[in-house]
Write a protein that holds these residues in place. Structure first.
Motif, PDB file in Angstrom:
ATOM      1  N   SER A  33      29.815  10.291  42.017  1.00  0.00           N
ATOM      2  CA  SER A  33      28.536   9.740  41.564  1.00  0.00           C
ATOM      3  C   SER A  33      28.306   9.933  40.064  1.00  0.00           C
ATOM      4  O   SER A  33      27.464   9.267  39.474  1.00  0.00           O
ATOM      5  CB  SER A  33      27.383  10.368  42.347  1.00  0.00           C
ATOM      6  OG  SER A  33      27.296  11.760  42.065  1.00  0.00           O
ATOM      7  N   GLU A  34      29.059  10.831  39.442  1.00  0.00           N
ATOM      8  CA  GLU A  34      28.938  11.093  38.005  1.00  0.00           C
ATOM      9  C   GLU A  34      30.005  10.384  37.182  1.00  0.00           C
ATOM     10  O   GLU A  34      30.003  10.476  35.952  1.00  0.00           O
ATOM     11  CB  GLU A  34      29.078  12.593  37.734  1.00  0.00           C
ATOM     12  CG  GLU A  34      28.058  13.465  38.417  1.00  0.00           C
ATOM     13  CD  GLU A  34      28.408  14.921  38.208  1.00  0.00           C
ATOM     14  OE1 GLU A  34      27.859  15.511  37.262  1.00  0.00           O
ATOM     15  OE2 GLU A  34      29.262  15.436  38.959  1.00  0.00           O
ATOM     16  N   PHE A  35      30.903   9.665  37.825  1.00  0.00           N
ATOM     17  CA  PHE A  35      32.074   9.115  37.158  1.00  0.00           C
ATOM     18  C   PHE A  35      31.779   8.035  36.133  1.00  0.00           C
ATOM     19  O   PHE A  35      32.625   7.689  35.341  1.00  0.00           O
ATOM     20  CB  PHE A  35      33.078   8.629  38.203  1.00  0.00           C
ATOM     21  CG  PHE A  35      34.388   9.350  38.124  1.00  0.00           C
ATOM     22  CD1 PHE A  35      34.444  10.728  38.088  1.00  0.00           C
ATOM     23  CD2 PHE A  35      35.574   8.646  38.057  1.00  0.00           C
ATOM     24  CE1 PHE A  35      35.644  11.402  37.988  1.00  0.00           C
ATOM     25  CE2 PHE A  35      36.782   9.294  37.952  1.00  0.00           C
ATOM     26  CZ  PHE A  35      36.814  10.679  37.919  1.00  0.00           C
ATOM     27  N   ASP A  36      30.564   7.500  36.147  1.00  0.00           N
ATOM     28  CA  ASP A  36      30.186   6.472  35.171  1.00  0.00           C
ATOM     29  C   ASP A  36      29.105   6.958  34.217  1.00  0.00           C
ATOM     30  O   ASP A  36      28.601   6.182  33.405  1.00  0.00           O
ATOM     31  CB  ASP A  36      29.738   5.198  35.901  1.00  0.00           C
ATOM     32  CG  ASP A  36      30.855   4.625  36.736  1.00  0.00           C
ATOM     33  OD1 ASP A  36      31.929   4.342  36.167  1.00  0.00           O
ATOM     34  OD2 ASP A  36      30.675   4.485  37.959  1.00  0.00           O
ATOM     35  N   HIS A  37      28.760   8.236  34.310  1.00  0.00           N
ATOM     36  CA  HIS A  37      27.703   8.802  33.464  1.00  0.00           C
ATOM     37  C   HIS A  37      28.177   8.900  32.012  1.00  0.00           C
ATOM     38  O   HIS A  37      29.289   9.343  31.731  1.00  0.00           O
ATOM     39  CB  HIS A  37      27.304  10.182  33.983  1.00  0.00           C
ATOM     40  CG  HIS A  37      26.319  10.895  33.116  1.00  0.00           C
ATOM     41  ND1 HIS A  37      25.058  10.421  32.885  1.00  0.00           N
ATOM     42  CD2 HIS A  37      26.433  12.041  32.417  1.00  0.00           C
ATOM     43  CE1 HIS A  37      24.424  11.247  32.067  1.00  0.00           C
ATOM     44  NE2 HIS A  37      25.240  12.243  31.771  1.00  0.00           N
ATOM     45  N   GLN A  38      27.312   8.481  31.117  1.00  0.00           N
ATOM     46  CA  GLN A  38      27.596   8.531  29.679  1.00  0.00           C
ATOM     47  C   GLN A  38      26.573   9.470  29.038  1.00  0.00           C
ATOM     48  O   GLN A  38      25.470   9.072  28.724  1.00  0.00           O
ATOM     49  CB  GLN A  38      27.463   7.111  29.103  1.00  0.00           C
ATOM     50  CG  GLN A  38      28.398   6.807  28.015  1.00  0.00           C
ATOM     51  CD  GLN A  38      28.347   5.324  27.631  1.00  0.00           C
ATOM     52  OE1 GLN A  38      27.505   4.567  28.065  1.00  0.00           O
ATOM     53  NE2 GLN A  38      29.262   4.946  26.786  1.00  0.00           N
ATOM     54  N   PRO A  39      26.936  10.758  28.829  1.00  0.00           N
ATOM     55  CA  PRO A  39      25.971  11.728  28.311  1.00  0.00           C
ATOM     56  C   PRO A  39      25.537  11.466  26.868  1.00  0.00           C
ATOM     57  O   PRO A  39      24.464  11.862  26.459  1.00  0.00           O
ATOM     58  CB  PRO A  39      26.703  13.063  28.429  1.00  0.00           C
ATOM     59  CG  PRO A  39      28.145  12.695  28.358  1.00  0.00           C
ATOM     60  CD  PRO A  39      28.246  11.345  29.016  1.00  0.00           C
TER      61      PRO A  39
END
Length: 184
Positions: A33-39
């Motif tokens: 679920s975090e694999f597309d997160h752009q911090p």
């Protein structure tokens, strides 16, 4: 263990195996679920970085006389010059990407054993590398197995830190080796 015929690519093979293990460590605690997160704006998320590494195993395969193994859509989505906002509707999963990288580099290491000195010494035909010190097929294969791979592992490490995760140490590899791929 001697990896490649007549010592060709021996160091690159060892370093590549080390980096595959390090990659596993870097993504072990990242949930799908975090694999597309752009911090941070401009950071490529893990899915894009791993997709990019997966398709570049294809280029190393081609340089060693093999064939592409990744889907064509991955090449359109994760190629040099693309960004994470160009990913396909049908995104490859974390496990698919990791498996493709592991299998791709394993095949590249095997193919290195079959290359003869004249193939390694032949001039490469990669247009965007033509004005670099990399002049031979051997240089390009070495680059894809090591420096290209490590540069993108640095991106994964920076992404982890930007998300507040702790650093990982290569000595953790023995504890988590190949634990990222779940068997179907």
């Amino acid at each position: 263990m001697l990896c490649c015929k007549e010592h060709m690519f021996e160091n690159e093979c060892v370093l590549n195996e080390f980096m595959v293990e390090y990659m596993n460590l870097l993504v072990a605690d990242i949930d799908e679920s975090e694999f597309d997160h752009q911090p941070i704006e401009g950071f490529n998320p893990p899915r894009w970085t791993l997709g990019h590494l997966a398709i570049y195993t294809d280029y190393a395969l081609r340089a060693t006389g093999g064939r592409f193994q990744c889907p064509k859509q991955w090449h359109r989505s994760f190629a040099r010059g693309t960004t994470s906002d160009q990913t396909p509707e049908d995104l490859p999963s974390k496990n698919e990407l990791i498996k493709k990288i592991i299998d791709g580099f394993s095949t590249v290491r095997d193919r290195c054993q079959q290359m003869d000195a004249s193939a390694v010494a032949a001039r490469h035909s990669v247009p965007f590398l033509s004005s670099t010190p990399l002049t031979t097929v051997g240089h390009v294969v070495s680059h894809l197995m090591t420096t290209h791979f490590s540069g993108h592992l640095v991106q994964l490490s920076a992404w982890r830190r930007a998300c507040g995760r702790p650093p990982v140490e290569p000595n953790q590899a023995a504890e988590t080796k190949s634990s990222n791929i779940t068997n179907p």
